[in-house]
Design an enzyme around this catalytic site. Structure first.
Site, mmCIF file in Angstrom:
data_model
loop_
_atom_site.group_PDB
_atom_site.id
_atom_site.type_symbol
_atom_site.label_atom_id
_atom_site.label_comp_id
_atom_site.label_asym_id
_atom_site.label_seq_id
_atom_site.Cartn_x
_atom_site.Cartn_y
_atom_site.Cartn_z
ATOM 1 N N HIS A 1 -55.564 12.194 1.939
ATOM 2 C CA HIS A 1 -55.323 12.320 3.381
ATOM 3 C C HIS A 1 -56.159 11.295 4.130
ATOM 4 O O HIS A 1 -57.377 11.294 4.017
ATOM 5 C CB HIS A 1 -55.706 13.722 3.868
ATOM 6 C CG HIS A 1 -54.741 14.774 3.440
ATOM 7 N ND1 HIS A 1 -53.780 15.277 4.280
ATOM 8 C CD2 HIS A 1 -54.577 15.396 2.261
ATOM 9 C CE1 HIS A 1 -53.050 16.173 3.625
ATOM 10 N NE2 HIS A 1 -53.518 16.278 2.391
ATOM 11 N N TYR B 1 -57.160 21.238 12.236
ATOM 12 C CA TYR B 1 -58.253 22.092 12.682
ATOM 13 C C TYR B 1 -57.946 22.484 14.121
ATOM 14 O O TYR B 1 -57.899 21.618 14.997
ATOM 15 C CB TYR B 1 -59.580 21.340 12.606
ATOM 16 C CG TYR B 1 -60.092 21.136 11.190
ATOM 17 C CD1 TYR B 1 -61.013 22.028 10.637
ATOM 18 C CD2 TYR B 1 -59.655 20.080 10.414
ATOM 19 C CE1 TYR B 1 -61.487 21.861 9.343
ATOM 20 C CE2 TYR B 1 -60.123 19.902 9.112
ATOM 21 C CZ TYR B 1 -61.043 20.798 8.581
ATOM 22 O OH TYR B 1 -61.503 20.636 7.306
ATOM 23 N N PRO C 1 -67.599 27.341 5.488
ATOM 24 C CA PRO C 1 -66.497 26.586 4.886
ATOM 25 C C PRO C 1 -65.957 25.430 5.733
ATOM 26 O O PRO C 1 -65.314 24.533 5.179
ATOM 27 C CB PRO C 1 -65.405 27.639 4.665
ATOM 28 C CG PRO C 1 -65.755 28.772 5.548
ATOM 29 C CD PRO C 1 -67.233 28.753 5.727
HETATM 30 C C1 DHB Z 1 -59.748 23.708 3.021
HETATM 31 C C2 DHB Z 1 -60.902 24.425 3.192
HETATM 32 C C3 DHB Z 1 -61.791 24.067 4.174
HETATM 33 O O1 DHB Z 1 -62.917 24.766 4.348
HETATM 34 C C4 DHB Z 1 -61.553 22.975 4.986
HETATM 35 O O2 DHB Z 1 -62.453 22.646 5.933
HETATM 36 C C5 DHB Z 1 -60.410 22.251 4.794
HETATM 37 C C6 DHB Z 1 -59.496 22.632 3.822
HETATM 38 C C7 DHB Z 1 -58.785 24.095 1.949
HETATM 39 O O3 DHB Z 1 -59.033 25.074 1.250
HETATM 40 O O4 DHB Z 1 -57.754 23.446 1.808
#
Ligand code: DHB
Length: 394
Positions: free
Chosen positions: A72, A202, A293
């Site tokens: 990407h 996002y 995450p």
């Molecule tokens: C994914 C997980 C994330 O925490 C992130 O910021 C972007 C993508 C994923 O699991 O695809």
């Protein structure tokens, strides 16, 4: 039995470290309480930084990643009624992320370690690590009902966020733990559905954050911010799809739906343990630090730790030079704290906090506007998102 490096935990850090050590002729054994099947089926994030991809490919475990991973070049942000792009590859001189699920990386590493004759012990129990403050540490565990003792030169704790090895570093006198909690979690799904957009989205909305990611043209990974007390069972498929859609509608996005085959709630925490070493014990990956995450830094940080540790162990075993090992914590922590800041910043810029005021909303919008429109702010985001080179971060 005797080995040079005993590795506790067969996740990204442990498996990659044993692979790297093998390439330089250093013996290791990797032990894990989980079975191989459990490890290969655990769903985690799926975004690999450029340097993670390079490391996997340069060390001969990136063949399937090269075929099946999806590079990407851009990141999308949905806010203020629009979808905006940051052109990561252009801003960083060609660095990009690749979407390839963490458990696929683990499958590739396990297959390679076994093909190379690596010693991996799955499904063990009763692990006891002792004498890490001497030059003869031991690891004891039970395998198929028999007690096994491993004598080694070095123990590496790669046992994840539920680590026990971290507690071998005396708290207070030696070890300090730094924590931050967040008042929300993510609800994550895997679904058989077509992709929503080109690239990850996002999204910041009045109802909270949402993230649209992907796994393949047929399988999508989506997340939305939720109450940490939520149980995955409380959410019907219809409710999940309408919540996701509601968070991106104002940006003009329409989310194709499909059969949901995995639901999970991910808890948020920022955590760092200092130092990451004590005597003959070294920690790597989530055992030493956890990021929220947002930005998907967890696996990438684990890879960066073991890249440093492998070189340091190489110098120690080949040349009896311990200087790189002595500075392991300092070298690794520079990158860890950089990623802690980045993950916290992405999180706070995109999530809805329960005590949010109109001032906060407008400030958050101004921040996102800056990130997508100022070339220097975009570059800062792009560099950190695509990931810094593996050379020590200063
Ligand atoms: C994914 C997980 C994330 O925490 C992130 O910021 C972007 C993508 C994923 O699991 O695809």
């Amino acid at each position: 039995m005797r080995t040079q490096v005993a590795i506790i935990g067969a996740g990204p850090a442990g498996l990659m470290l044993s692979h790297l050590l093998h390439l330089r002729g250093i013996d290791s054994v990797v032990v894990d309480v989980r079975t191989r099947e459990e490890i290969e089926a655990t769903i985690k994030a799926g975004v690999l930084e450029q340097s993670t991809v390079d490391l996997l490919q340069q060390t001969g475990v990136g063949e399937r990643l090269g075929r099946e991973g999806a590079p990407h070049d851009r990141i999308n942000f949905a806010f203020g009624g629009e979808l905006r792009q940051v052109d990561m590859a252009e801003l960083t001189g060609g660095r990009r992320v690749t979407v390839y699920a963490q458990h696929e990386v683990l499958k590739d590493l396990i297959a390679r370690r076994l093909a190379d004759g690596g010693d991996l012990r799955f499904g063990i129990s009763g692990t006891t690590v002792a004498d890490v403050d001497t030059d003869r540490p031991t690891v004891d565990f039970t395998e198929h009902g028999r007690r096994v003792r491993v004598e080694c030169d070095v123990v590496v704790g790669c046992d994840g966020s539920r680590t026990s090895t971290r507690f071998l570093i005396p708290e207070g006198s030696v070890r300090t733990d730094y924590f931050r909690q967040y008042p929300f979690a993510w609800f994550g799904i895997l679904a058989e559905a077509p992709p929503t957009a080109e690239g990850l989205v996002y999204a910041r909305s009045e109802r909270g954050f949402a993230l649209i990611s992907t796994r393949s043209p047929q399988v999508q990974r989506l997340y939305f911010q939720c109450d940490p007390a939520t149980s995955a069972d409380d959410w019907s498929d219809d409710r999940i799809w309408s919540e996701l859609q509601a968070r991106v509608t104002e940006a003009g996005i329409s989310v194709p739906t499909g059969r949901i085959f995995q639901k999970d709630v991910l808890h948020f925490r920022s955590f760092v343990c200092e130092p990451m070493q004590y005597g003959r014990l070294f920690l790597a990956g989530d055992a030493a630090h956890t990021v929220p995450p947002t930005g998907a830094k967890g696996l990438n940080l684990a890879m960066a730790d073991v890249y440093v540790l492998d070189r340091a162990l190489g110098a120690r075993f080949a040349d009896h030079d311990s200087r790189l090992l002595e500075s392991y914590t300092e070298t690794a922590l520079a990158r860890v704290w950089r990623a802690q800041h980045f993950s916290w910043w992405m999180t706070s810029m995109l999530h809805r906090f329960s005590d949010v005021t109109d001032f906060d909303r407008r400030r958050q919008t101004a921040e996102l506007e800056m990130v997508v429109s100022s070339p220097s702010a975009s570059r800062m985001l792009a560099e950190n998102y695509a990931g810094l080179p593996l050379e020590p971060v200063g």
